[in-house]
Motif scaffolding. Sequence first.
Motif, PDB file in Angstrom:
ATOM      1  N   TRP A   1      76.827  84.613  99.315  1.00  4.12           N
ATOM      2  CA  TRP A   1      75.838  84.562 100.444  1.00  4.12           C
ATOM      3  C   TRP A   1      76.516  85.412 101.398  1.00  4.12           C
ATOM      4  O   TRP A   1      77.649  85.174 102.106  1.00  4.12           O
ATOM      5  CB  TRP A   1      75.539  83.191 100.860  1.00  4.12           C
ATOM      6  N   PHE A   2      76.017  86.499 101.954  1.00  3.48           N
ATOM      7  CA  PHE A   2      76.483  87.338 102.887  1.00  3.48           C
ATOM      8  C   PHE A   2      75.298  87.413 104.095  1.00  3.48           C
ATOM      9  O   PHE A   2      74.327  87.046 104.132  1.00  3.48           O
ATOM     10  CB  PHE A   2      76.216  88.817 102.454  1.00  3.48           C
ATOM     11  N   ASP A   3      76.063  87.970 105.168  1.00  2.17           N
ATOM     12  CA  ASP A   3      75.396  87.946 106.558  1.00  2.17           C
ATOM     13  C   ASP A   3      74.440  89.090 106.790  1.00  2.17           C
ATOM     14  O   ASP A   3      73.711  89.480 107.741  1.00  2.17           O
ATOM     15  CB  ASP A   3      76.425  87.909 107.831  1.00  2.17           C
ATOM     16  N   ARG A   4      74.519  89.971 105.658  1.00  7.82           N
ATOM     17  CA  ARG A   4      73.615  91.073 105.769  1.00  7.82           C
ATOM     18  C   ARG A   4      73.430  91.664 104.102  1.00  7.82           C
ATOM     19  O   ARG A   4      73.958  91.306 103.314  1.00  7.82           O
ATOM     20  CB  ARG A   4      74.228  92.514 106.455  1.00  7.82           C
ATOM     21  N   GLU A   5      72.361  92.416 104.097  1.00 10.57           N
ATOM     22  CA  GLU A   5      72.005  93.078 102.767  1.00 10.57           C
ATOM     23  C   GLU A   5      73.068  94.084 102.360  1.00 10.57           C
ATOM     24  O   GLU A   5      73.507  95.200 103.172  1.00 10.57           O
ATOM     25  CB  GLU A   5      70.518  93.750 102.697  1.00 10.57           C
ATOM     26  N   ILE A   6      73.663  93.916 101.263  1.00 16.46           N
ATOM     27  CA  ILE A   6      74.719  94.814 100.697  1.00 16.46           C
ATOM     28  C   ILE A   6      74.085  95.834  99.874  1.00 16.46           C
ATOM     29  O   ILE A   6      74.866  97.025  99.597  1.00 16.46           O
ATOM     30  CB  ILE A   6      75.742  93.925 100.081  1.00 16.46           C
ATOM     31  N   THR A   7      72.657  95.953  99.522  1.00 26.05           N
ATOM     32  CA  THR A   7      72.400  96.983  98.586  1.00 26.05           C
ATOM     33  C   THR A   7      70.600  96.775  98.574  1.00 26.05           C
ATOM     34  O   THR A   7      70.469  95.661  98.927  1.00 26.05           O
ATOM     35  CB  THR A   7      72.750  96.925  97.380  1.00 26.05           C
ATOM     36  N   GLU A   8      70.001  97.892  98.513  1.00 24.01           N
ATOM     37  CA  GLU A   8      68.639  97.435  98.267  1.00 24.01           C
ATOM     38  C   GLU A   8      68.116  97.480  96.835  1.00 24.01           C
ATOM     39  O   GLU A   8      66.947  97.080  96.742  1.00 24.01           O
ATOM     40  CB  GLU A   8      67.776  98.894  98.695  1.00 24.01           C
ATOM     41  N   LEU A   9      69.194  97.410  96.014  1.00 23.25           N
ATOM     42  CA  LEU A   9      68.898  97.253  94.544  1.00 23.25           C
ATOM     43  C   LEU A   9      68.591  95.847  94.243  1.00 23.25           C
ATOM     44  O   LEU A   9      69.499  94.964  94.712  1.00 23.25           O
ATOM     45  CB  LEU A   9      69.998  97.606  93.498  1.00 23.25           C
ATOM     46  N   PRO A  10      67.626  95.580  93.474  1.00 25.97           N
ATOM     47  CA  PRO A  10      67.363  94.069  93.136  1.00 25.97           C
ATOM     48  C   PRO A  10      68.242  93.541  92.120  1.00 25.97           C
ATOM     49  O   PRO A  10      68.627  92.489  91.838  1.00 25.97           O
ATOM     50  CB  PRO A  10      65.951  94.087  92.726  1.00 25.97           C
ATOM     51  N   HIS A  11      68.740  94.523  91.184  1.00 29.31           N
ATOM     52  CA  HIS A  11      69.532  94.356  89.940  1.00 29.31           C
ATOM     53  C   HIS A  11      70.377  95.468  89.631  1.00 29.31           C
ATOM     54  O   HIS A  11      69.907  96.656  89.905  1.00 29.31           O
ATOM     55  CB  HIS A  11      68.505  93.998  88.777  1.00 29.31           C
TER      56      HIS A  11
END
Length: 279
Positions: free
Chosen positions: A112-122
């Motif tokens: 669990w991160f404090d921000r999104e690390i990529t826009e990719l779902p998979h």
Amino acid sequence: RESFLKSPGAGRMGVPTVPLSDLYSYAIAYIERRDGKVHLRTSVEGAIVEPNSVVLQSGGAAERFDFVVLAVPHNALGKLLPSQNGSGGASAQLQAQVARLESSPITGIHLWFDREITELPHAVLLDRTIQWMFQKSRLQPQRQGAEQAGSYVELVVSSSKSLVAMGRKEIVDLALSELAEFFPVVREAKLLKATVVKEVHATYSALPGSDSYRPESRTPWPRIFLAGDWTATGWPATMEGAVRSGYGAAQALAESNGRSDKFLVSDLPAEGLMRLFGT
């Protein structure tokens, strides 16, 4: 060949957008609508074969069934095989056969991160220990409220023998280091929480010669059948192989009961150049 080369549609992937417990609930509802019952958190200690039924022993009680499908991991099969009424020899032989299969672990690393690390779902991650990335906060947004920032990522490592003896922190550090190679934002993101789940006996190991130890759906007992990715499906230890084993067990059971139902799904027809190979 079956999964990627045979036709353009063969490589299509399905990624669940709801928790697996929700998927399973549809299967339970399907059974219950047809007057079946699903007993959760109920272990079975053994089976006794009778001329016209199979008796399952569970929690000191016994219940009689017309047919039984043992859909359990290969290393759990032995204790469920019948040993009474002259079944000891056949049970020992089948148990010895299956015991020659080795287990292969799968490790899940939840971050669990404090921000999104990529826009990719998979994503498929090549040439590293970590292999699969599923961004659960995009795939299953209902598990994360709109007011919550950050992202929840699951990494999956198949045949994770190198991780079995490693501790949680060592595995998490390795995963973060490798994940940052693919998604540099990881180096700036704050890790809020991490969980490591090891399934040491997740699947059987597809070693050379292991196919000769994989049993068919039918067993020496006409009312007992087997299902699982470790049975003789023609496929390796995959979810698709497990599904095919279920179809095979259902068809074998129906045939033994004098029914002509067909459950096995035909392979996809070959397309393009693959038609030249006669597959």
